[in-house]
Design an enzyme around this catalytic site. Structure first.
Site, PDB file in Angstrom:
ATOM      1  N   ASP A 125      -0.304 -10.673   1.664  1.00  0.00           N
ATOM      2  CA  ASP A 125      -0.161  -9.781   0.400  1.00  0.00           C
ATOM      3  C   ASP A 125       1.208  -9.410   0.052  1.00  0.00           C
ATOM      4  O   ASP A 125       2.263  -9.564   0.881  1.00  0.00           O
ATOM      5  CB  ASP A 125      -0.607  -8.448   0.487  1.00  0.00           C
ATOM      6  CG  ASP A 125      -2.224  -8.525   0.330  1.00  0.00           C
ATOM      7  OD1 ASP A 125      -2.783  -9.630   0.378  1.00  0.00           O
ATOM      8  OD2 ASP A 125      -3.077  -7.412   0.273  1.00  0.00           O
ATOM      9  N   ASP A 126       1.611  -9.190  -1.016  1.00  0.00           N
ATOM     10  CA  ASP A 126       2.942  -8.555  -1.645  1.00  0.00           C
ATOM     11  C   ASP A 126       4.222  -9.502  -1.731  1.00  0.00           C
ATOM     12  O   ASP A 126       5.277  -8.983  -2.166  1.00  0.00           O
ATOM     13  CB  ASP A 126       3.522  -7.197  -0.542  1.00  0.00           C
ATOM     14  CG  ASP A 126       2.406  -6.391  -0.623  1.00  0.00           C
ATOM     15  OD1 ASP A 126       1.425  -6.092  -1.366  1.00  0.00           O
ATOM     16  OD2 ASP A 126       2.675  -5.245   0.333  1.00  0.00           O
ATOM     17  N   HIS A 180       1.783  -3.304  -8.045  1.00  0.00           N
ATOM     18  CA  HIS A 180       1.124  -2.778  -6.771  1.00  0.00           C
ATOM     19  C   HIS A 180       0.767  -1.231  -7.217  1.00  0.00           C
ATOM     20  O   HIS A 180       0.629  -0.421  -6.384  1.00  0.00           O
ATOM     21  CB  HIS A 180       1.942  -2.784  -5.636  1.00  0.00           C
ATOM     22  CG  HIS A 180       1.192  -2.574  -4.378  1.00  0.00           C
ATOM     23  ND1 HIS A 180       0.685  -1.516  -3.759  1.00  0.00           N
ATOM     24  CD2 HIS A 180       1.010  -3.578  -3.457  1.00  0.00           C
ATOM     25  CE1 HIS A 180       0.260  -1.719  -2.612  1.00  0.00           C
ATOM     26  NE2 HIS A 180       0.107  -3.114  -2.511  1.00  0.00           N
ATOM     27  N   HIS A 267       0.891  -9.348   5.871  1.00  0.00           N
ATOM     28  CA  HIS A 267       1.988  -9.082   4.515  1.00  0.00           C
ATOM     29  C   HIS A 267       2.964 -10.116   4.667  1.00  0.00           C
ATOM     30  O   HIS A 267       3.922  -9.928   5.660  1.00  0.00           O
ATOM     31  CB  HIS A 267       2.250  -7.704   4.541  1.00  0.00           C
ATOM     32  CG  HIS A 267       1.309  -6.784   4.291  1.00  0.00           C
ATOM     33  ND1 HIS A 267       0.261  -6.420   5.160  1.00  0.00           N
ATOM     34  CD2 HIS A 267       0.793  -6.305   2.844  1.00  0.00           C
ATOM     35  CE1 HIS A 267      -0.625  -5.621   4.566  1.00  0.00           C
ATOM     36  NE2 HIS A 267      -0.331  -5.297   3.248  1.00  0.00           N
TER      37      HIS A 267
END
Length: 299
Positions: A125-126, A180, A267
């Site tokens: 993620d991210d 987000h 992440h």
């Protein structure tokens, strides 16, 4: 006197001949047994399967199957060697030389069923990040492993070349919204803006829209589901890499919780996650896991 002796001798000879005739295992009338070569032999199982089972029911009822069967082309109805049924022998004679050759052949091993491999999905993620994400892509390529990247739109526009590289290496690119935000706290219009802006950024980078998204913080409710029709994807193993930022703890989390069809959350914006990945993949390979993308997992 001489005549008496001759008569006695003739009587003895007649008796011997009679005895031989009674005890001689003569072939039944009508057979061609005398034409059978010495290298032919009776194949019992074949006889039973091809002939005995084919007899009429009334014949079965009269037969005592505890007695042997004498195979005879004529089908005679007289008792020979305590046998009670007579069936054709001609097709039951096999060449012993061929039989010996077959017996000498090595047995054919039946293929063993392959063990069903466990599947697991690595997700990040991210990202993307111009350092840690690139390192993660290199590790994945080294191990020939495919993963799924849930990217943020604001980072995609900063590093579209990294997103394109990930897609070219066979990884799945999915959405993690634009910035987000917690979707459950947004209005329907704001939800769509978060999803649509991220989807458009991904399309600009790789030429196709994402087919799945991951709601930030895993926050999703009925309102979000009703508004966003793209497939939502969560996880069942949270390595907590974002919190402890320790490669050894990331690996330990995977060892403790990995199971078939797990979705592992990591992440790719953290360097410690990139540093942990090689050990994570090696462990999962040793445990016979097959690495799949989210799309492959849910097919």
């Amino acid at each position: 006197m001489r005549k008496k002796i001759i008569i006695i001798i003739i009587g003895i000879l007649v008796g011997l001949v009679s005895l031989l005739i009674i005890r001689w295992p003569a072939s039944p009338i009508g057979t061609n047994a005398e034409n059978i070569g010495m290298n032919a032999t009776y194949h019992e199982q074949q006889g039973y399967e091809q002939f005995v089972k084919q007899l009429p029911q009334q014949t079965w009822n009269k037969m005592d199957l505890s007695h042997p069967f004498y195979m005879d082309k004529g089908g005679l109805h007289r008792v020979i060697r305590d046998c009670e049924a007579y069936i054709t022998v001609s097709e039951l004679l096999v060449n012993t030389e061929e039989t010996e050759e077959e017996n000498q052949k090595e047995p054919i091993e039946e293929p063993q069923p392959q063990e069903q491999r466990k599947q697991i999905a690595l997700t990040f993620d991210d990202g993307p990040n111009d350092k840690s994400t690139v390192q993660i892509l290199n590790v994945l390529q080294k191990h020939d492993v495919k993963a799924t990247f849930f990217v943020l739109g604001i980072n995609v526009v900063k590093h579209p070349e990294i997103v394109k590289q990930a897609a070219q290496q066979g990884h799945e690119i999915a959405s993690h919204t634009w910035s987000h935000k917690n979707l459950t706290k947004l209005t329907p219009a704001q939800m769509h803006e978060e999803i649509d802006r991220a989807s458009n950024a991904i399309f600009e980078a790789i030429g196709q829209y994402p087919t799945a998204y991951r709601p930030p913080y895993g926050a999703i409710d009925e309102n979000v589901r009703n508004e966003i029709k793209v497939n939502s994807v969560l996880w069942n193993i949270d390595t907590m890499d974002w919190k402890h930022k320790t490669p050894a703890k990331t690996l330990e989390s995977v060892k403790l919780h990995a199971k078939d069809r797990s979705v592992i959350l990591m992440h790719d914006i953290h360097q410690e996650t990139a540093d942990a990945l090689d050990a994570v993949i090696q462990y999962l390979k040793q445990e016979n896991y097959e690495f799949v993308t989210i799309d492959e997992l849910y097919q």
